[in-house]
Design an enzyme around this catalytic site. Structure first.
Site, PDB file in Angstrom:
ATOM      1  N   GLU A 113       0.739  -1.211  -0.246  1.00  0.00           N
ATOM      2  CA  GLU A 113      -0.002   0.017  -0.229  1.00  0.00           C
ATOM      3  C   GLU A 113       0.899   1.339  -0.166  1.00  0.00           C
ATOM      4  OE1 GLU A 113      -3.118  -2.241   3.252  1.00  0.00           O
ATOM      5  OE2 GLU A 113      -2.189  -0.158   3.533  1.00  0.00           O
ATOM      6  N   CYS A 126       3.323   8.253   1.213  1.00  0.00           N
ATOM      7  CA  CYS A 126       3.560   7.163   2.234  1.00  0.00           C
ATOM      8  C   CYS A 126       3.955   5.784   1.515  1.00  0.00           C
ATOM      9  CB  CYS A 126       2.647   6.973   3.166  1.00  0.00           C
ATOM     10  SG  CYS A 126       2.639   5.888   4.511  1.00  0.00           S
ATOM     11  N   CYS A 133       5.274  -7.600   7.756  1.00  0.00           N
ATOM     12  CA  CYS A 133       6.382  -7.210   8.559  1.00  0.00           C
ATOM     13  C   CYS A 133       6.506  -7.993   9.634  1.00  0.00           C
ATOM     14  CB  CYS A 133       5.730  -5.762   9.326  1.00  0.00           C
ATOM     15  SG  CYS A 133       6.894  -5.034  10.487  1.00  0.00           S
ATOM     16  N   CYS A 137       3.980  -5.891  16.038  1.00  0.00           N
ATOM     17  CA  CYS A 137       3.422  -4.873  16.857  1.00  0.00           C
ATOM     18  C   CYS A 137       2.005  -5.242  16.921  1.00  0.00           C
ATOM     19  CB  CYS A 137       3.748  -3.405  16.499  1.00  0.00           C
ATOM     20  SG  CYS A 137       5.437  -3.150  16.177  1.00  0.00           S
ATOM     21  N   CYS A 140      -0.742  -3.054  15.164  1.00  0.00           N
ATOM     22  CA  CYS A 140      -0.622  -2.651  13.698  1.00  0.00           C
ATOM     23  C   CYS A 140      -1.397  -3.970  12.987  1.00  0.00           C
ATOM     24  CB  CYS A 140       0.625  -2.471  13.768  1.00  0.00           C
ATOM     25  SG  CYS A 140       1.240  -2.392  11.681  1.00  0.00           S
ATOM     26  N   GLY A 183       5.486  -2.595   6.546  1.00  0.00           N
ATOM     27  CA  GLY A 183       6.968  -3.003   6.697  1.00  0.00           C
ATOM     28  C   GLY A 183       7.943  -2.206   7.666  1.00  0.00           C
ATOM     29  N   GLU A 184       8.992  -2.681   7.943  1.00  0.00           N
ATOM     30  CA  GLU A 184       9.773  -1.836   8.702  1.00  0.00           C
ATOM     31  C   GLU A 184      11.022  -1.543   8.065  1.00  0.00           C
ATOM     32  OE1 GLU A 184      10.920  -0.955  11.977  1.00  0.00           O
ATOM     33  OE2 GLU A 184      12.529  -0.527  10.981  1.00  0.00           O
ATOM     34  N   SER A 215      10.732   5.553   9.044  1.00  0.00           N
ATOM     35  CA  SER A 215      10.299   5.508  10.456  1.00  0.00           C
ATOM     36  C   SER A 215      10.414   3.884  11.023  1.00  0.00           C
ATOM     37  CB  SER A 215       8.752   5.468  10.463  1.00  0.00           C
ATOM     38  OG  SER A 215       8.223   5.234  11.480  1.00  0.00           O
ATOM     39  N   SER A 238       9.096   5.198  16.099  1.00  0.00           N
ATOM     40  CA  SER A 238       7.756   4.797  16.673  1.00  0.00           C
ATOM     41  C   SER A 238       8.056   4.367  18.011  1.00  0.00           C
ATOM     42  CB  SER A 238       7.017   3.489  16.038  1.00  0.00           C
ATOM     43  OG  SER A 238       6.869   3.958  14.682  1.00  0.00           O
ATOM     44  N   LEU A 239       7.677   5.347  19.019  1.00  0.00           N
ATOM     45  CA  LEU A 239       8.162   5.109  20.611  1.00  0.00           C
ATOM     46  C   LEU A 239       6.781   4.308  21.092  1.00  0.00           C
ATOM     47  CD1 LEU A 239      10.292   5.629  22.950  1.00  0.00           C
ATOM     48  CD2 LEU A 239       9.062   7.719  23.368  1.00  0.00           C
ATOM     49  N   ASN A 240       5.718   4.806  21.230  1.00  0.00           N
ATOM     50  CA  ASN A 240       4.579   4.259  21.266  1.00  0.00           C
ATOM     51  C   ASN A 240       4.371   3.355  22.756  1.00  0.00           C
ATOM     52  OD1 ASN A 240       4.031   4.586  18.716  1.00  0.00           O
ATOM     53  ND2 ASN A 240       3.927   2.577  17.941  1.00  0.00           N
ATOM     54  N   ASN A 314      -5.926   4.280  15.081  1.00  0.00           N
ATOM     55  CA  ASN A 314      -6.747   4.266  14.072  1.00  0.00           C
ATOM     56  C   ASN A 314      -7.229   2.736  14.140  1.00  0.00           C
ATOM     57  OD1 ASN A 314      -8.166   4.291  11.764  1.00  0.00           O
ATOM     58  ND2 ASN A 314      -6.393   5.074  10.418  1.00  0.00           N
ATOM     59  N   CYS A 357      -1.587   1.910   8.131  1.00  0.00           N
ATOM     60  CA  CYS A 357      -0.890   1.001   7.482  1.00  0.00           C
ATOM     61  C   CYS A 357      -1.437  -0.396   7.683  1.00  0.00           C
ATOM     62  CB  CYS A 357       0.597   0.846   7.733  1.00  0.00           C
ATOM     63  SG  CYS A 357       1.157   0.079   9.333  1.00  0.00           S
TER      64      CYS A 357
HETATM   65  N1  SAH Z   1       7.441  -0.162  10.640  1.00  0.00           N
HETATM   66  C1  SAH Z   1       7.715   1.312  10.747  1.00  0.00           C
HETATM   67  C2  SAH Z   1       6.964   2.081   9.755  1.00  0.00           C
HETATM   68  C3  SAH Z   1       5.531   1.816   9.412  1.00  0.00           C
HETATM   69  S1  SAH Z   1       4.457   2.155  10.632  1.00  0.00           S
HETATM   70  C4  SAH Z   1       7.320   1.808  12.141  1.00  0.00           C
HETATM   71  O1  SAH Z   1       6.530   1.064  13.027  1.00  0.00           O
HETATM   72  O2  SAH Z   1       7.939   2.685  12.463  1.00  0.00           O
HETATM   73  C5  SAH Z   1       3.961   3.817  10.694  1.00  0.00           C
HETATM   74  C6  SAH Z   1       3.527   4.342  11.795  1.00  0.00           C
HETATM   75  O3  SAH Z   1       2.246   3.889  12.256  1.00  0.00           O
HETATM   76  C7  SAH Z   1       4.140   3.913  13.329  1.00  0.00           C
HETATM   77  O4  SAH Z   1       4.368   4.866  14.024  1.00  0.00           O
HETATM   78  C8  SAH Z   1       3.162   2.792  13.884  1.00  0.00           C
HETATM   79  O5  SAH Z   1       3.269   2.894  15.231  1.00  0.00           O
HETATM   80  C9  SAH Z   1       1.839   3.500  13.416  1.00  0.00           C
HETATM   81  N2  SAH Z   1       0.669   2.644  13.466  1.00  0.00           N
HETATM   82  C10 SAH Z   1       0.689   1.206  12.923  1.00  0.00           C
HETATM   83  N3  SAH Z   1      -0.679   1.033  13.105  1.00  0.00           N
HETATM   84  C11 SAH Z   1      -1.240   2.214  13.549  1.00  0.00           C
HETATM   85  C12 SAH Z   1      -2.662   2.159  13.660  1.00  0.00           C
HETATM   86  N4  SAH Z   1      -3.730   1.198  13.674  1.00  0.00           N
HETATM   87  N5  SAH Z   1      -3.341   3.433  14.421  1.00  0.00           N
HETATM   88  C13 SAH Z   1      -2.334   4.297  14.317  1.00  0.00           C
HETATM   89  N6  SAH Z   1      -0.914   4.338  14.216  1.00  0.00           N
HETATM   90  C14 SAH Z   1      -0.497   3.176  13.928  1.00  0.00           C
HETATM   91 FE1  SF4 Z   2       5.808  -3.320  11.438  1.00  0.00          FE
HETATM   92 FE2  SF4 Z   2       5.577  -0.858  11.996  1.00  0.00          FE
HETATM   93 FE3  SF4 Z   2       3.527  -2.249  12.071  1.00  0.00          FE
HETATM   94 FE4  SF4 Z   2       5.267  -2.436  13.916  1.00  0.00          FE
HETATM   95  S1  SF4 Z   2       4.196  -0.634  13.639  1.00  0.00           S
HETATM   96  S2  SF4 Z   2       4.183  -4.406  12.917  1.00  0.00           S
HETATM   97  S3  SF4 Z   2       7.263  -2.294  12.854  1.00  0.00           S
HETATM   98  S4  SF4 Z   2       4.774  -1.748  10.327  1.00  0.00           S
END
Ligand code: SAH
Ligand code: SF4
Length: 382
Positions: A113, A126, A133, A137, A140, A183-184, A215, A238-240, A314, A357
Site C-alpha cells: 500500500e 507514504c 512486517c 506490533c 498494527c 513494513g519495517e 520510520s 515509533s516510541l509508542n 486508528n 498501515c
Molecule cells: N514499521 C515502521 C513504519 C511503518 S508503521 C514503524 O513502525 O515505525 C508507521 C506508523 O504507524 C508507526 O508509528 C506505527 O506505530 C503507526 N501505526 C501502526 N498501526 C497503527 C494504527 N492502527 N493506528 C495508528 N498508528 C498506527
Molecule cells: Fe511493522 Fe511498524 Fe506495524 Fe510494527 S508498527 S508491525 S514495525 S509496520
C-alpha cells in the site's frame, strides 16, 4: 498466496525473504548501475544509461515508445530485452480529506500500500518497504500479517512513480516521502538506501534527502547503520510506549532493544544542523495515553533534538485497542508543550478509507468510495 508465518520476536533476526527473480528484467525502478548493464548488453554506448535514467525518473515514462530521443530499432531492442512496468495500482480509494490510498500489485502478485496526500505547496507520499512486517506490533494491521518478503529498491521507487503518474503531479512539485506504510524499513535497509539514492539523484526525480523520512520501530543495529551514511533520510522512531513493560507488550522488538538502548542509539545519532528526530507516539486508550505516559514521553524527548507526533489509534477490526478520547489527546498535547517539547497530532489522513498501515490489504472489499480501479484487486490476505 504465500502463507504468512505468525510474527515472533525472532523474525527480524534473519533477513527478510527476497522476491524470486523475474524471467525478463523490468527496467522500471532500476539503478544507474543496473541500467548501465542493460545498455552494455545491447552493445550501446555508455551515454544511453543517462538517457534511460532521465526517461524513467525525470520524465516518468510508462512505456518504451515514449523514449523518442532513442531510435525506433533501439526502442524495439530495449522492449525485447526488458519490460517497463511500474507497480500496478489495483485500487485507489479517495478519502474525504483529500488523501488517496492505493493498493499496488507487484510482479509476483503480492500487494502493498501507499498513500498520496496532497497539500497546498507539497505532496506527501507514504510508502511501503516490505510485504507484511516481521516486527509483530500488536496494534498494527501489518504486524498481524507477519513478514512475506522485502521490497526491492525498484519496487520502492516504483510506488513513487506510480502515484505521481496516477495523480499527474507536475515535476516541479515538492514531494515528501515517508516510509510509514507496510513494513519495517530498517529491516530492509539495503534496498531502502538504494531506492533513496535513485529517488534523490539530481538527474532523476531529484527529491530532497531532507524530505525523506524512514520510520522505525526501534531496530537499534539499523539505526546505527543508518547513522554511517553521509547522505541518508531523516529518522522517525515509533516510541509508542514509555515503560519497558508496556512497550514490550505492544512492540516485541522492545524485548531485545529496550528504551534505554533506544535512547542511547538516538543520542549517538549524528544530526545535521536543525535536524530533529521525530518521535511517533500511538495513543491507545488505557494502554499508552496516561498523563504519566505524557510526562515520561516528555523526558524521553528531551534527551536529544526531537519533535513528538501523537497518533490517535486508528481502529481496525480485531485489534482489541481503542482510540483515546479527544480530551486526553489535547491534555497530552498541552502537557508536552508545557515541557517545551514540540508536539503535533497526526490526524490520520484517509481514516475513512482505512488509513493506517496494512489496513487496506486487510480490510479489502468493504470500502464505499472507489476511484478508478484498474482491475479487480487480488487481496493480500484471505
Ligand atoms: N514499521 C515502521 C513504519 C511503518 S508503521 C514503524 O513502525 O515505525 C508507521 C506508523 O504507524 C508507526 O508509528 C506505527 O506505530 C503507526 N501505526 C501502526 N498501526 C497503527 C494504527 N492502527 N493506528 C495508528 N498508528 C498506527
Ligand atoms: Fe511493522 Fe511498524 Fe506495524 Fe510494527 S508498527 S508491525 S514495525 S509496520
Amino acid at each position: 498466496m504465500t502463507q504468512h508465518s505468525p510474527a515472533s520476536p525472532t523474525n527480524w533476526d534473519a533477513p527478510a525473504p527476497e522476491p524470486a527473480p523475474r524471467p525478463k528484467p523490468n527496467a522500471a525502478g532500476l539503478s544507474r548501475r543496473e541500467l548501465s548493464a542493460l545498455v552494455q548488453a545491447l552493445g550501446e554506448p555508455a551515454f544511453r544509461t543517462r538517457q534511460l535514467f532521465e526517461g524513467l525518473y525525470r520524465h516518468r515514462y510508462e512505456g518504451w515508445d515514449r523514449f523518442t530521443a532513442l531510435s525506433k530499432p533501439l526502442r524495439a531492442a530495449l522492449a525485447e530485452r526488458a519490460a517497463l512496468a511500474w507497480p500496478v495500482i489495483t485500487e485507489a480509494l479517495a478519502s474525504e480529506d483529500g488523501a488517496t490510498k492505493h493498493a499496488f500489485r507487484l510482479d509476483d502478485g503480492q500487494q502493498v500500500e501507499g498513500v498520496f496526500m496532497p497539500y497546498a505547496h507539497r505532496t506527501t507520499l507514504c510508502l511501503s518497504s516490505q510485504v507484511g512486517c516481521a516486527m509483530g506490533c500488536t496494534f498494527c494491521a501489518t504486524g498481524l500479517m507477519g513478514i512475506v518478503r522485502n521490497l526491492t529498491a525498484a519496487e520502492i521507487v516504483g510506488q513513487v512513480v506510480a502515484m505521481l503518474n496516477h495523480h499527474r503531479v507536475p515535476p516541479e512539485t515538492r514531494v515528501n516521502l515517508v516510509f510509514m506504510g507496510m513494513g519495517e524499513p530498517l529491516h530492509n535497509l539495503d534496498h531502502v538506501m538504494e531506492a533513496f539514492r535513485i529517488l534523490t539523484d539530481p538527474e532523476g526525480l531529484a527529491l530532497s534527502p531532507r524530505r525523506i523520512t524512514v520510520s522505525t520501530s526501534g531496530l537499534v543495529p539499523g539505526i546505527q547503520k543508518l547513522a554511517t551514511f553521509a547522505k541518508r533520510p531523516r529518522l522517525a522512531l515509533s516510541l509508542n510506549g514509555t515503560t519497558d513493560a508496556y512497550r514490550s507488550r505492544i512492540m516485541p522488538v522492545n524485548r531485545v532493544w529496550n528504551l534505554q538502548a533506544l535512547a542511547e542509539a538516538l543520542e549517538a545519532f549524528p544530526l545535521e544542523k536543525g535536524e530533529r528526530i521525530t518521535l511517533e507516539y500511538v495513543l491507545l486508550q488505557g494502554v499508552t495515553d496516561s498523563l504519566e505516559d505524557g510526562r515520561r514521553l516528555a523526558a524521553f524527548a528531551r534527551r536529544f533534538p526531537s519533535k513528538v507526533n501523537l497518533i490517535p489509534f486508528n481502529p481496525h477490526e480485531g485489534s482489541g485497542f481503542v482510540a483515546p478520547s479527544e480530551a486526553r489527546v489535547s491534555e497530552l498535547c498541552d502537557l508536552l508543550a508545557a515541557r517545551k517539547v514540540t508536539v503535533s497530532v497526526r490526524r490520520s489522513r484517509g481514516q475513512d478509507v482505512a488509513g493506517a498501515c496494512g489496513q487496506l490489504v486487510r480490510e479489502g472489499g468493504r470500502h464505499k468510495k472507489k476511484e478508478a480501479a484498474a482491475e479487480p484487486v487480488r487481496r493480500g490476505l484471505p
